[in-house]
Design an enzyme around this catalytic site. Structure first.
Site, PDB file in Angstrom:
ATOM      1  CG  HIS A  63      -1.583  -1.464   1.137  1.00 27.11           C
ATOM      2  ND1 HIS A  63      -2.786  -1.329   0.047  1.00 27.11           N
ATOM      3  CD2 HIS A  63      -1.566  -2.439   1.840  1.00 27.11           C
ATOM      4  CE1 HIS A  63      -3.370  -2.658   0.829  1.00 27.11           C
ATOM      5  NE2 HIS A  63      -2.896  -3.046   2.284  1.00 27.11           N
ATOM      6  CG  HIS A  93       3.097   6.100   5.262  1.00 25.70           C
ATOM      7  ND1 HIS A  93       3.323   6.018   6.749  1.00 25.70           N
ATOM      8  CD2 HIS A  93       2.151   6.259   4.596  1.00 25.70           C
ATOM      9  CE1 HIS A  93       1.880   6.271   6.654  1.00 25.70           C
ATOM     10  NE2 HIS A  93       1.276   6.849   5.865  1.00 25.70           N
ATOM     11  CG  HIS A  95      -0.426   8.612   1.250  1.00 26.31           C
ATOM     12  ND1 HIS A  95      -1.420   7.076   1.308  1.00 26.31           N
ATOM     13  CD2 HIS A  95      -0.037   8.448   3.056  1.00 26.31           C
ATOM     14  CE1 HIS A  95      -1.178   6.358   2.486  1.00 26.31           C
ATOM     15  NE2 HIS A  95      -0.570   7.197   3.485  1.00 26.31           N
ATOM     16  CD  GLU A 105      -3.614   9.165   2.388  1.00 22.76           C
ATOM     17  OE1 GLU A 105      -2.967   8.474   3.052  1.00 22.76           O
ATOM     18  OE2 GLU A 105      -4.075   7.971   1.846  1.00 22.76           O
ATOM     19  CG  HIS A 118       0.832  10.926   6.351  1.00 22.08           C
ATOM     20  ND1 HIS A 118      -0.199   9.669   5.482  1.00 22.08           N
ATOM     21  CD2 HIS A 118       0.757  12.068   5.863  1.00 22.08           C
ATOM     22  CE1 HIS A 118      -1.018  10.361   4.848  1.00 22.08           C
ATOM     23  NE2 HIS A 118      -1.044  11.609   5.387  1.00 22.08           N
ATOM     24  CB  THR A 198      -5.727   8.092   5.269  1.00 23.53           C
ATOM     25  OG1 THR A 198      -4.489   7.083   5.168  1.00 23.53           O
ATOM     26  CG2 THR A 198      -5.460   9.094   6.335  1.00 23.53           C
TER      27      THR A 198
HETATM   28  N1  LIG Z   1      -2.013   7.038   6.214  1.00 18.19           N
HETATM   29  S1  LIG Z   1      -1.572   6.906   7.807  1.00 18.19           S
HETATM   30  O1  LIG Z   1      -0.803   7.547   8.162  1.00 18.19           O
HETATM   31  O2  LIG Z   1      -2.945   7.351   8.764  1.00 18.19           O
HETATM   32  C1  LIG Z   1      -1.682   5.071   8.241  1.00 18.19           C
HETATM   33  C2  LIG Z   1      -1.251   5.099   9.937  1.00 18.19           C
HETATM   34  C3  LIG Z   1      -0.729   3.662  10.340  1.00 18.19           C
HETATM   35  F1  LIG Z   1       0.416   4.119  10.945  1.00 18.19           F
HETATM   36  C4  LIG Z   1      -1.516   2.707   9.793  1.00 18.19           C
HETATM   37  C5  LIG Z   1      -1.872   2.786   9.086  1.00 18.19           C
HETATM   38  F2  LIG Z   1      -3.187   2.280   8.373  1.00 18.19           F
HETATM   39  C6  LIG Z   1      -1.856   4.279   8.050  1.00 18.19           C
HETATM   40 ZN   LIG Z   2      -0.215   7.860   5.658  1.00 21.91          ZN
END
Ligand SMILES: NS(=O)(=O)c1cc(F)cc(F)c1
Ligand SMILES: [Zn+2]
Length: 260
Positions: A63, A93, A95, A105, A118, A198
């Site tokens: 993902h 990570h 997006h 996002e 993030h 998210t």
């Molecule tokens: N994309 S996010 O930062 O909200 C996020 C962080 C995480 F640790 C696990 C998730 F599934 C999603």
């Molecule tokens: Zn994220």
């Protein structure tokens, strides 16, 4: 866990079937409307203590591409701002959309950025593990940084170069000595609100801290491709309890009905 993605049959509009919290009232991402943000004078600056952070590896979980950190002690934490105690850096990570298009996002006044970084932190004062924190209302703090296309980012290439090592899902490779401080913009002015993961499981456990200033990355860097699912979640309702550090003032916002 249950399968999910960004396609027609497994994408955001059907996540609620396997993850009913998708219909919750603090779902992320949201559309940030700066004029509707309320400046909260009690909220101070955020502080990032990343000098002794220990990056471990980089992996493609299908993902996103995730860089993981050693979170066995408080060596790298975020504190201040809306947070009541330090939260430990666990991973970061990205997006992104395909071909450098609009993959962020969160959006700002309906506008999306090329990508969104993030940095995920967890409340190790109150919870004994990341997993436990990830389903607690004050368990996580995620620092969101927008990426816009412009000049080449001098440090991002270390990540994009490593991507070729993790092009396929479930591949992991060593990634030591990377300090995410090099990915921060010059200003730490921020918006903050209580939201969620998210992506599934969409837990409503995230204190979001979204930086107002994007960082610049090149077109090529913004479109780095790997076999992660590309795309982004539909914007849920917009909720704003925002802060920003000094300047932006405006009236208080409130939860609005989710956009269907
Ligand atoms: N994309 S996010 O930062 O909200 C996020 C962080 C995480 F640790 C696990 C998730 F599934 C999603
Ligand atoms: Zn994220």
């Amino acid at each position: 866990g249950k399968h999910w993605g960004y396609g027609k049959d497994d994408g955001p509009s059907i996540w609620h079937q396997n993850f009913p919290v998708a219909e919750g009232d603090r779902q992320s991402p949201i559309d940030i409307m700066p004029q509707q943000a309320s400046h909260d004078p009690n909220l101070g600056p955020i502080v990032l203590n990343y000098d002794h952070c220990t990056s471990l590896n980089i992996c493609n979980n299908g993902h996103s591409v995730v860089v993981e950190f050693d979170d066995t002690d408080d060596r790298s934490v975020i504190l201040g701002g809306p947070l009541d105690n330090p939260y430990r850096l666990k991973q970061f990570h990205f997006h992104w959309g395909g071909k450098g298009c609009h993959g962020s996002e969160h959006t700002v006044e309906g506008n999306s950025y090329a990508s969104e970084l993030h940095l995920v932190h967890w409340n190790a004062v109150k919870y004994r593990s990341f997993g436990e924190a990830a389903s607690a209302p004050d368990g996580l703090a995620v620092l969101g940084i927008f990426l816009e296309t412009g000049d080449d980012h001098r440090w991002l290439h270390t990540i994009t170069d490593a991507l070729y090592m993790v092009k396929y899902k479930a591949s992991v490779t060593d990634f030591k000595g990377f300090n995410p401080k090099c990915l921060l913009p010059s200003s730490l002015h921020y918006w903050t609100y209580l939201g969620s993961l998210t992506t599934p499981p969409l837990h409503e456990s995230v204190t979001w801290i979204v930086l107002k200033e994007p960082i610049a990355v090149s077109e090529r860097q913004a479109s780095f491709e790997c076999s992660c699912s590309l795309g982004r979640k539909r914007i849920r309702g917009y909720a704003w309890k925002i802060t920003s550090g000094p300047p932006s003032l405006s009236k208080a916002g409130k939860y609005a009905p989710p956009i269907n």
